[in-house]
Scaffold this motif. Structure first.
Motif, PDB file in Angstrom:
ATOM      1  N   ARG A 150     -15.641   6.131  -7.001  1.00  0.00           N
ATOM      2  CA  ARG A 150     -14.197   5.960  -6.851  1.00  0.00           C
ATOM      3  C   ARG A 150     -13.779   6.059  -5.389  1.00  0.00           C
ATOM      4  O   ARG A 150     -14.541   6.494  -4.526  1.00  0.00           O
ATOM      5  CB  ARG A 150     -13.452   7.006  -7.667  1.00  0.00           C
ATOM      6  CG  ARG A 150     -13.662   8.436  -7.206  1.00  0.00           C
ATOM      7  CD  ARG A 150     -12.977   9.433  -8.141  1.00  0.00           C
ATOM      8  NE  ARG A 150     -13.097  10.808  -7.670  1.00  0.00           N
ATOM      9  CZ  ARG A 150     -14.165  11.571  -7.827  1.00  0.00           C
ATOM     10  NH1 ARG A 150     -15.220  11.096  -8.461  1.00  0.00           N
ATOM     11  NH2 ARG A 150     -14.187  12.798  -7.364  1.00  0.00           N
ATOM     12  N   ILE A 151     -12.547   5.639  -5.162  1.00  0.00           N
ATOM     13  CA  ILE A 151     -11.911   5.792  -3.856  1.00  0.00           C
ATOM     14  C   ILE A 151     -11.315   7.201  -3.796  1.00  0.00           C
ATOM     15  O   ILE A 151     -10.466   7.552  -4.615  1.00  0.00           O
ATOM     16  CB  ILE A 151     -10.803   4.750  -3.647  1.00  0.00           C
ATOM     17  CG1 ILE A 151     -11.391   3.337  -3.662  1.00  0.00           C
ATOM     18  CG2 ILE A 151     -10.061   5.006  -2.336  1.00  0.00           C
ATOM     19  CD1 ILE A 151     -10.337   2.236  -3.678  1.00  0.00           C
ATOM     20  N   LEU A 152     -11.768   7.994  -2.856  1.00  0.00           N
ATOM     21  CA  LEU A 152     -11.197   9.334  -2.702  1.00  0.00           C
ATOM     22  C   LEU A 152      -9.863   9.260  -1.981  1.00  0.00           C
ATOM     23  O   LEU A 152      -8.904   9.946  -2.357  1.00  0.00           O
ATOM     24  CB  LEU A 152     -12.169  10.230  -1.925  1.00  0.00           C
ATOM     25  CG  LEU A 152     -13.556  10.421  -2.549  1.00  0.00           C
ATOM     26  CD1 LEU A 152     -14.455  11.204  -1.598  1.00  0.00           C
ATOM     27  CD2 LEU A 152     -13.445  11.139  -3.893  1.00  0.00           C
ATOM     28  N   GLU A 153      -9.817   8.433  -0.960  1.00  0.00           N
ATOM     29  CA  GLU A 153      -8.596   8.279  -0.182  1.00  0.00           C
ATOM     30  C   GLU A 153      -8.642   6.955   0.563  1.00  0.00           C
ATOM     31  O   GLU A 153      -9.695   6.537   1.044  1.00  0.00           O
ATOM     32  CB  GLU A 153      -8.456   9.428   0.832  1.00  0.00           C
ATOM     33  CG  GLU A 153      -7.198   9.369   1.678  1.00  0.00           C
ATOM     34  CD  GLU A 153      -7.149  10.464   2.722  1.00  0.00           C
ATOM     35  OE1 GLU A 153      -6.118  10.574   3.411  1.00  0.00           O
ATOM     36  OE2 GLU A 153      -8.148  11.202   2.871  1.00  0.00           O
ATOM     37  N   ALA A 154      -7.492   6.290   0.649  1.00  0.00           N
ATOM     38  CA  ALA A 154      -7.373   5.060   1.430  1.00  0.00           C
ATOM     39  C   ALA A 154      -6.307   5.265   2.493  1.00  0.00           C
ATOM     40  O   ALA A 154      -5.275   5.898   2.238  1.00  0.00           O
ATOM     41  CB  ALA A 154      -7.009   3.879   0.536  1.00  0.00           C
ATOM     42  N   GLU A 155      -6.563   4.748   3.684  1.00  0.00           N
ATOM     43  CA  GLU A 155      -5.570   4.853   4.759  1.00  0.00           C
ATOM     44  C   GLU A 155      -5.590   3.595   5.604  1.00  0.00           C
ATOM     45  O   GLU A 155      -6.619   2.926   5.733  1.00  0.00           O
ATOM     46  CB  GLU A 155      -5.818   6.080   5.625  1.00  0.00           C
ATOM     47  CG  GLU A 155      -7.147   6.094   6.354  1.00  0.00           C
ATOM     48  CD  GLU A 155      -7.302   7.308   7.250  1.00  0.00           C
ATOM     49  OE1 GLU A 155      -6.302   7.742   7.844  1.00  0.00           O
ATOM     50  OE2 GLU A 155      -8.441   7.818   7.350  1.00  0.00           O
ATOM     51  N   ILE A 156      -4.427   3.284   6.170  1.00  0.00           N
ATOM     52  CA  ILE A 156      -4.293   2.095   6.998  1.00  0.00           C
ATOM     53  C   ILE A 156      -4.511   2.454   8.462  1.00  0.00           C
ATOM     54  O   ILE A 156      -3.965   3.435   8.966  1.00  0.00           O
ATOM     55  CB  ILE A 156      -2.900   1.454   6.826  1.00  0.00           C
ATOM     56  CG1 ILE A 156      -2.732   0.959   5.380  1.00  0.00           C
ATOM     57  CG2 ILE A 156      -2.697   0.309   7.808  1.00  0.00           C
ATOM     58  CD1 ILE A 156      -3.711  -0.130   4.968  1.00  0.00           C
ATOM     59  N   LEU A 157      -5.325   1.655   9.144  1.00  0.00           N
ATOM     60  CA  LEU A 157      -5.568   1.791  10.575  1.00  0.00           C
ATOM     61  C   LEU A 157      -4.911   0.603  11.293  1.00  0.00           C
ATOM     62  O   LEU A 157      -4.827  -0.490  10.726  1.00  0.00           O
ATOM     63  CB  LEU A 157      -7.066   1.813  10.863  1.00  0.00           C
ATOM     64  CG  LEU A 157      -7.922   2.781  10.020  1.00  0.00           C
ATOM     65  CD1 LEU A 157      -9.394   2.606  10.373  1.00  0.00           C
ATOM     66  CD2 LEU A 157      -7.496   4.223  10.241  1.00  0.00           C
ATOM     67  N   ASN A 158      -4.469   0.800  12.515  1.00  0.00           N
ATOM     68  CA  ASN A 158      -3.873  -0.283  13.312  1.00  0.00           C
ATOM     69  C   ASN A 158      -2.708  -0.957  12.593  1.00  0.00           C
ATOM     70  O   ASN A 158      -2.622  -2.185  12.531  1.00  0.00           O
ATOM     71  CB  ASN A 158      -4.927  -1.341  13.671  1.00  0.00           C
ATOM     72  CG  ASN A 158      -6.103  -0.772  14.404  1.00  0.00           C
ATOM     73  OD1 ASN A 158      -5.979   0.197  15.145  1.00  0.00           O
ATOM     74  ND2 ASN A 158      -7.268  -1.373  14.203  1.00  0.00           N
ATOM     75  N   ARG A 159      -1.840  -0.151  12.057  1.00  0.00           N
ATOM     76  CA  ARG A 159      -0.707  -0.702  11.311  1.00  0.00           C
ATOM     77  C   ARG A 159       0.281  -1.381  12.243  1.00  0.00           C
ATOM     78  O   ARG A 159       0.675  -0.828  13.268  1.00  0.00           O
ATOM     79  CB  ARG A 159       0.020   0.428  10.564  1.00  0.00           C
ATOM     80  CG  ARG A 159       1.124  -0.064   9.635  1.00  0.00           C
ATOM     81  CD  ARG A 159       2.003   1.100   9.213  1.00  0.00           C
ATOM     82  NE  ARG A 159       2.870   0.779   8.100  1.00  0.00           N
ATOM     83  CZ  ARG A 159       4.018   0.116   8.228  1.00  0.00           C
ATOM     84  NH1 ARG A 159       4.411  -0.306   9.414  1.00  0.00           N
ATOM     85  NH2 ARG A 159       4.762  -0.114   7.154  1.00  0.00           N
ATOM     86  N   PRO A 160       0.740  -2.607  11.898  1.00  0.00           N
ATOM     87  CA  PRO A 160       1.782  -3.246  12.710  1.00  0.00           C
ATOM     88  C   PRO A 160       3.111  -2.518  12.525  1.00  0.00           C
ATOM     89  O   PRO A 160       3.369  -1.920  11.475  1.00  0.00           O
ATOM     90  CB  PRO A 160       1.845  -4.671  12.146  1.00  0.00           C
ATOM     91  CG  PRO A 160       1.306  -4.554  10.758  1.00  0.00           C
ATOM     92  CD  PRO A 160       0.286  -3.464  10.791  1.00  0.00           C
ATOM     93  N   GLU A 161       3.958  -2.551  13.543  1.00  0.00           N
ATOM     94  CA  GLU A 161       5.242  -1.860  13.454  1.00  0.00           C
ATOM     95  C   GLU A 161       6.107  -2.434  12.344  1.00  0.00           C
ATOM     96  O   GLU A 161       6.790  -1.701  11.618  1.00  0.00           O
ATOM     97  CB  GLU A 161       5.987  -1.947  14.795  1.00  0.00           C
ATOM     98  CG  GLU A 161       5.345  -1.131  15.912  1.00  0.00           C
ATOM     99  CD  GLU A 161       6.180  -1.139  17.174  1.00  0.00           C
ATOM    100  OE1 GLU A 161       7.341  -1.632  17.117  1.00  0.00           O
ATOM    101  OE2 GLU A 161       5.698  -0.658  18.207  1.00  0.00           O
ATOM    102  N   THR A 162       6.082  -3.746  12.219  1.00  0.00           N
ATOM    103  CA  THR A 162       6.890  -4.415  11.193  1.00  0.00           C
ATOM    104  C   THR A 162       5.980  -5.225  10.286  1.00  0.00           C
ATOM    105  O   THR A 162       5.143  -6.000  10.765  1.00  0.00           O
ATOM    106  CB  THR A 162       7.926  -5.352  11.835  1.00  0.00           C
ATOM    107  OG1 THR A 162       8.744  -4.604  12.745  1.00  0.00           O
ATOM    108  CG2 THR A 162       8.808  -5.986  10.766  1.00  0.00           C
TER     109      THR A 162
END
Length: 457
Positions: A424-436
């Protein structure tokens, strides 16, 4: 294209033949009556266990242990190693010999670190299954760290055999290739290792197939074609036959994707999945699938994917996740508009992220029904581009993807069989997120969906 090291021409054939790699077998574990067909030289158990109420997943435990054992010289290789080293020293320049010895030291150091970690893993596993410890997470961490060190030692082994065919390094590479073949890990280093083994005259079916599949995934199509032509029909599996039929389509899609990759900006958004097998990082194609990526980012940031199973993992095909019900039967609150028909789209290659949709009749999909479920592809799948949106691709962790337990929620379970939980996925996170984020375009499918089965990949 993998190129032959000039030093390989210095190695006597008799020494190659003397490598202690065990009996020649095909990947089905059978010892053939005659030597398998020889692909043209190219330049280019674990058992799952449970302890008490907590399930220990150690698929990969035996694989790491097998690889660690193969990184140790058996007694009968000493004479072969000495002869090869003597020949190498006599024929190589002093500078080249020194570089070769440095490569040998690097491999030995990496393999020792790997073996030490596997020993830690074994010790903790014994404590856990015998209920002297309830620390399951430490075992899982050690297992994943062992796999990472196994890959590092594999890299050092490949570097060493560029100088001379060290028997221990050769044995180790062959062992790791067998595991990669079993787990659908067909990246550039798999291709490099398999091609080098073929160059050295190692004739094992799974080595040739690993080379051919990795060549298809990495875009070395002349090599893949040559290898498949030199294998007998009964040595080729259904997944290989499917790729051969779709050879031109895969080649065209790969070339299209390479052109897009060359023009990708450096700051693409990324997603990192922390899974029970380790980390997977993927680029998100926000320019070619803006609505899908924006929707996906919003789901990740809401914590939607945290704790969700890879509920269906099909060998040689894909791994599916994103269903809160854990069996593929859920439907999203809102449906995404398809983006596979845009002027510029990404291609479904090995490691691609693809939105799942509701199935329709005649093996097609109902338009505009993607939501939360998505697939990660083990191999190129050309037909995906016709009906589904490719919105990203794995840049790190293909070996983690390959390590996921194969599960099928639709397969009938045998009476009394022990069914292990999926990864399973323990945790997902976004990297290099655009401002908009781009606007998310949702759809309202016209057909009633009350009695439609759940999404599939």
């Amino acid at each position: 294209m993998i190129v032959r090291s000039p030093l390989q021409t210095l190695v006597p054939v008799c020494l190659i033949a003397a490598l202690s790699l065990g009996p020649v077998q095909d990947s089905r574990g059978q010892q053939p009556d005659a030597e398998p067909s020889q692909p043209a030289p190219t330049a280019a158990s674990a058992a799952d266990s449970a302890a008490g109420s907590a399930t220990v997943d150690h698929s990969g435990h035996a694989h790491a242990a097998q690889a660690a054992d193969s990184a140790t010289a058996p007694p009968d290789t000493a004479a072969e190693t000495e002869a090869i080293l003597k020949e190498f020293k006599e024929m190589a320049s002093p500078e080249l010999y020194e570089e070769g010895m440095a490569a040998r030291d690097a491999f030995e150091d990496a393999s020792q670190q790997f073996k030490d970690k596997v020993l830690q893993m074994r010790r903790h596993y014994i404590l856990f299954v015998n209920e002297f410890s309830d620390d399951r997470q430490t075992y899982l961490t050690l297992r994943n760290e062992s796999r990472e060190l196994m890959n590092q030692a594999y890299r050092k082994a490949l570097d060493l055999i560029d100088f001379y065919p060290d028997p221990v390094a050769m044995r180790y590479v062959v062992t790791v290739l067998e595991q990669r073949f079993k787990h659908d890990v067909y990246n550039a280093e798999t291709l490099e290792g398999a091609a080098k083994m073929l160059d050295y005259g190692i004739r094992l079916r799974y080595v040739a197939l690993a080379a051919a599949r990795a060549a298809m995934c990495a875009g070395d199509f002349p090599l893949a074609e040559s290898l498949y032509k030199n294998l007998q029909e009964d040595e080729i599996e259904d997944k290989d036959k499917a790729m051969m039929v779709q050879f031109d389509a895969i080649k065209k899609q790969f070339e299209t994707e390479q052109e897009l990759l060359r023009n990708d900006p450096e700051d693409l958004p990324q997603v990192r999945f922390k899974t029970t097998r380790g980390e997977i990082i993927a680029d998100l194609y926000i320019h070619e699938a803006p609505s899908t990526v924006a929707h996906f980012i919003e789901l990740v940031e809401s914590g939607f994917y945290d704790g969700l199973d890879f509920f269906q993992v099909v060998e040689g095909l894909l791994a599916l996740t994103g269903d809160p019900l854990g069996d593929g039967s859920s439907r999203p609150d809102r449906f995404l508009a398809d983006e596979h028909g845009r002027d510029v789209v990404r291609m479904p290659l090995a490691g691609s992220l693809v939105m799942a949709k509701l199935p329709g009749s005649n093996n097609d999909f109902i338009p505009n029904t993607a939501g939360t479920q998505f697939a990660m592809l083990f191999m190129p799948l050309p037909s995906v581009s016709e009906q589904q949106t490719v919105f990203g691709r794995i840049t790190k962790g293909l070996d983690v993807l390959g390590a996921l337990r194969r599960v099928d929620p639709h397969k009938e379970k045998k009476k009394g069989a022990v069914v292990m939980p999926p990864d399973r996925i323990l945790e997902a996170e976004i990297l290099n997120r655009p401002e908009t984020l781009p606007e998310v375009i949702y759809a309202d499918p016209l057909a009633p969906l009350q009695n439609v089965p759940g999404p599939v990949g």
